[in-house]
Design an enzyme around this catalytic site. Structure first.
Site, mmCIF file in Angstrom:
data_model
loop_
_atom_site.group_PDB
_atom_site.id
_atom_site.type_symbol
_atom_site.label_atom_id
_atom_site.label_comp_id
_atom_site.label_asym_id
_atom_site.label_seq_id
_atom_site.Cartn_x
_atom_site.Cartn_y
_atom_site.Cartn_z
ATOM 1 N N ASN A 178 0.911 -1.184 -0.246
ATOM 2 C CA ASN A 178 0.244 0.166 0.550
ATOM 3 C C ASN A 178 0.978 1.362 -0.022
ATOM 4 O O ASN A 178 0.202 2.377 -0.204
ATOM 5 C CB ASN A 178 -1.273 0.115 1.124
ATOM 6 C CG ASN A 178 -0.182 0.307 2.375
ATOM 7 O OD1 ASN A 178 0.750 -0.659 2.802
ATOM 8 N ND2 ASN A 178 -1.077 0.186 3.883
ATOM 9 N N CYS A 179 2.379 1.105 -0.058
ATOM 10 C CA CYS A 179 2.318 2.627 0.013
ATOM 11 C C CYS A 179 2.893 2.816 -1.134
ATOM 12 O O CYS A 179 3.346 2.118 -2.174
ATOM 13 C CB CYS A 179 4.092 1.762 0.093
ATOM 14 S SG CYS A 179 5.331 3.020 -0.328
ATOM 15 N N ASP A 180 2.625 4.172 -2.112
ATOM 16 C CA ASP A 180 3.097 4.732 -3.033
ATOM 17 C C ASP A 180 3.711 4.813 -3.872
ATOM 18 O O ASP A 180 3.946 4.189 -4.593
ATOM 19 C CB ASP A 180 2.194 6.414 -2.715
ATOM 20 C CG ASP A 180 0.722 6.316 -2.495
ATOM 21 O OD1 ASP A 180 0.019 5.477 -2.831
ATOM 22 O OD2 ASP A 180 0.423 7.858 -1.857
ATOM 23 N N LYS A 182 4.428 1.399 -5.217
ATOM 24 C CA LYS A 182 3.305 1.161 -6.224
ATOM 25 C C LYS A 182 3.694 1.738 -7.619
ATOM 26 O O LYS A 182 3.689 0.830 -8.326
ATOM 27 C CB LYS A 182 1.880 1.463 -6.268
ATOM 28 C CG LYS A 182 1.297 1.319 -4.995
ATOM 29 C CD LYS A 182 0.195 1.989 -4.596
ATOM 30 C CE LYS A 182 -0.835 1.776 -3.638
ATOM 31 N NZ LYS A 182 -1.982 2.040 -3.348
#
Length: 117
Positions: free
Chosen positions: A10-12, A15
């Site tokens: 879920n880390c931008d 991603k």
């Protein structure tokens, strides 16, 4: 050649790195270190290539939420290793392992440099 991307899904920034790798046709293994954990040997391998201050994200919420005495205990590679093993979310993300090299963070320019060597 094996490419492993370490991080949390879920880390931008993770991603972005995963998207870049997929768009550039680079096969990789994703290691979610919150779910799969990290071993001491892997952390020591990273610390053998990178300064602990590069690996510990002192701007993130995990670091900022630590008590001051816990932060003060992280003053060298041993203290950083202990913290990273205890709280993997304190590691700056993503960590990329490729061609026996370890890289931290993501930018388009960095990944182009890594994969055009």
């Amino acid at each position: 050649m094996t490419v492993t991307l370490y991080g949390i899904p879920n880390c931008d920034t993770v991603k972005k790195a995963r998207t870049w790798l997929a768009q550039n046709g680079i096969d990789y293994h994703f290691h979610d270190f919150k779910k799969a954990g990290l071993g001491a040997a892997l952390v020591q391998e990273w610390l053998g290539q990178l300064d602990w201050e590069v690996l510990v994200n002192r701007k993130g919420t995990t670091w900022r939420g630590l008590p001051e005495e816990r932060k003060a205990a992280v003053c060298d590679a041993a203290g950083a290793a202990a913290l990273m093993l205890e709280l993997p979310s304190v590691i700056k993300r993503p960590v990329l392992s490729h061609a026996r090299q370890t890289h931290v963070g993501f930018s388009d320019v960095l990944y182009q440099q890594i994969f055009t060597k």
